[in-house]
Design an enzyme around this catalytic site. Structure first.
Site, PDB file in Angstrom:
ATOM      1  N   PHE A  81       0.803  -1.219   0.000  1.00  0.00           N
ATOM      2  CA  PHE A  81       0.000   0.000   0.000  1.00  0.00           C
ATOM      3  C   PHE A  81       0.835   1.267   0.000  1.00  0.00           C
ATOM      4  CE2 PHE A  81       0.745  -0.391   4.609  1.00  0.00           C
ATOM      5  CZ  PHE A  81       1.001   0.932   4.956  1.00  0.00           C
ATOM      6  N   SER A 111       5.619  -6.603   4.400  1.00  0.00           N
ATOM      7  CA  SER A 111       6.224  -6.829   5.712  1.00  0.00           C
ATOM      8  C   SER A 111       7.050  -8.107   5.704  1.00  0.00           C
ATOM      9  CB  SER A 111       5.135  -6.924   6.786  1.00  0.00           C
ATOM     10  OG  SER A 111       4.364  -8.110   6.600  1.00  0.00           O
ATOM     11  N   GLU A 163       9.125  -2.687  13.645  1.00  0.00           N
ATOM     12  CA  GLU A 163       9.028  -1.748  12.520  1.00  0.00           C
ATOM     13  C   GLU A 163       7.713  -0.992  12.681  1.00  0.00           C
ATOM     14  OE1 GLU A 163       9.264  -1.573   7.646  1.00  0.00           O
ATOM     15  OE2 GLU A 163       8.454  -3.361   8.613  1.00  0.00           O
ATOM     16  N   GLU A 221      -5.167  -3.805  -1.372  1.00  0.00           N
ATOM     17  CA  GLU A 221      -6.598  -3.490  -1.318  1.00  0.00           C
ATOM     18  C   GLU A 221      -6.857  -2.079  -0.818  1.00  0.00           C
ATOM     19  OE1 GLU A 221      -6.309  -7.185   1.259  1.00  0.00           O
ATOM     20  OE2 GLU A 221      -4.782  -6.129   0.046  1.00  0.00           O
ATOM     21  N   CYS A 257       9.580   1.718   3.558  1.00  0.00           N
ATOM     22  CA  CYS A 257      10.510   0.689   4.020  1.00  0.00           C
ATOM     23  C   CYS A 257      11.925   1.236   4.140  1.00  0.00           C
ATOM     24  CB  CYS A 257      10.483  -0.515   3.092  1.00  0.00           C
ATOM     25  SG  CYS A 257      11.125  -0.197   1.440  1.00  0.00           S
TER      26      CYS A 257
END
Length: 500
Positions: free
Chosen positions: A153, A230, A385, A180, A285
């Protein structure tokens, strides 16, 4: 009241005309209002789309000349460049990042499309003449077939653009499964491929959740999978995909450190920490989430960071604000929970983003930039994270202590060092166990002609994204040994061939 739009799959160049049994809501994170209803693909539909893609690959695209592929790529590049503001607006509307950041995302993806335009050169093989008497050997690279891209996303346009242009340039057909949460940007980019002249069925978009992902991982006609997300899901995708015999590159999570040495320019470091920690609401990230300050600079550096944070405006990304909302209410609440310190913790919340005012209407998913001091390994604020605008300061006594801290992390995606000492910088780039390193650069994302990817739990598989590693990932090598007989040849010899 906002209008809720149906968002559906793109199959063979056209919107899917079926009726979905399951759907998922899509929101504008800045207002909290639902704006879309997304069709979710069942496994059966995914298999149908893969079959269509395989047919398009077999009948047309794998046989397309490099000249034809390049013409499509150049046309796509021009269309994407001319429509990048439209794509950026879709990203802001569904992800929440500010418009300037969204435009930057599309521009970085555009660089990969430009790199892929050089595919005739990138696919050149090698040739050795007369390796044995009148025997030549040469290498070629050929497409795989149908490949899948499963994107996250946080970069709904850029991450697909890391993979799709190169996969298509190499002669593959692609099935992409976007997040989504913000699916419309991928649909819009897929429409540009159709306008550029890509044959129907070579690029298809299926929307869905775990059922669609598993169908792509299990389908035997999907030859390779590119994933970003992830670390737990990346590990799952890698293990399930490779168990099914697929080639997989699964890019996972991160905990990126920025090491600031005492000789660093603290104004430059403070600017970098704010930019890298809070850009895109920390949903990167490659975001800097752990600022490692080598004493005695921590207090001065924190003061400069706090001063800059006080001038940031959080709000609706269409209003010229500095930072937008988080992508969902659930994610906002999870990020906010890290500002609740455990009882007895030595850490200190210096700036609490839950208390800030925001420039937005409605009930958006906001948390402003936040700062925590005196964080240590073992605290969840350090170990997890967070994936939000929460910057943690870790104080260390030396370069060696800071380096050990970084190398002990299970992640190895990106890192940075801020110093004016060339020797220290060179030592750091050699000793640090991280895949992408910045020297006085806080977010060291490489250009498209290099490759993107980390080490350790930040990457499952041995191929990074884009660059030559991307070309190799989406092709397989073949070596041909050739001898053309001349009129003088003759005779039988049953002995083992010798290099004579």
């Amino acid at each position: 009241m906002s209008t809720v739009t149906r968002i559906t799959h793109l199959v063979s160049g056209s919107p899917w005309e079926g009726s979905a049994e399951r759907t998922s809501p899509v929101y504008n994170p800045a207002t909290g209002a639902q704006t879309g209803e997304l069709d979710l693909a069942p496994a059966g539909l995914v298999d149908e789309v893969v079959a269509l893609a395989k047919g398009a690959w077999e009948s047309e695209w794998r046989e397309a000349s490099l000249t034809r592929r390049t013409q499509v790529l150049f046309a796509f590049r021009e269309l994407l460049n001319s429509r990048k503001e439209e794509i950026a607006a879709l990203i802001t509307a569904e992800h929440g990042k500010v418009l300037s950041d969204a435009l930057g995302e599309v521009t970085r993806g555009l660089e990969v499309a430009e790199f892929a335009c050089g595919i005739p050169h990138l696919l050149k093989g090698g040739f050795s003449e007369n390796v044995s008497t009148k025997v030549d050997v040469y290498s070629i690279r050929q497409s795989l077939g149908v490949v899948a891209v499963i994107s996250p996303f946080n970069f709904p346009a850029m991450v697909p653009l890391w993979f799709v242009p190169i996969a298509i340039a190499c002669g593959n057909a692609v099935v992409i499964k976007p997040s989504e949460k913000d699916p419309s940007a991928v649909n819009a980019v897929a429409e540009l491929w159709r306008e550029a002249g890509l044959p129907d069925g070579v690029l298809n978009v299926v929307h869905g959740d775990k059922e669609a992902v598993d169908a792509l991982l299990d389908n035997p006609d999907v030859r390779a999978v590119s994933f970003v997300g992830s670390t737990p899901i990346a590990k799952y995708v890698y293990e399930r995909g490779t168990a099914a015999g697929k080639r997989v590159q699964a890019l996972g999570g991160a905990k990126n450190h920025m090491l600031v040495l005492p000789d660093a320019d603290l104004d430059l470091a403070a600017d970098a920490a704010v930019n890298a920690g809070f850009g895109s609401a920390g949903e990167r990230c490659m975001a800097i989430s752990a600022l490692v300050a080598v004493e005695p600079v921590a207090d001065d550096l924190i003061a400069k960071i706090q001063d800059r944070m006080g001038k940031l405006v959080t709000g609706d990304g269409t209003r010229g604000t500095d930072m937008g909302p988080l992508v969902t209410a659930e994610h906002r609440d999870k990020v906010a929970s890290y500002l609740d310190l455990d009882e007895g913790s030595e850490a200190e919340v210096l700036v609490d983003g839950r208390e800030a005012e925001v420039d937005a209407d409605g009930d958006g998913f906001f948390i402003a930039p936040s700062l925590i001091d005196k964080v240590r390994p073992g605290m969840r604020q350090y170990d997890d994270e967070i994936f939000g605008p929460v910057l943690s300061v870790v104080r260390v006594g030396s370069y060696e202590e800071g380096l050990k801290l970084i190398n002990d992390s299970p992640y190895g995606n990106g890192t940075a060092i801020f110093t004016n000492d060339g020797g220290a910088a060179r030592r750091f780039q050699h000793e640090v166990e991280v895949g992408m390193v910045g020297i006085n650069v806080p977010i060291p994302v490489p250009m498209a002609y290099f490759s993107f990817g980390g080490w350790k739990a930040s990457l499952f598989g041995d191929s990074h994204a884009h660059g030559m590693e991307g070309v190799h990932f989406f092709t397989r090598g073949k070596v041909v040994t050739s001898r053309w007989l001349d009129p003088s040849h003759g005779g039988i010899n049953l002995g083992f061939p010798q290099n004579t």
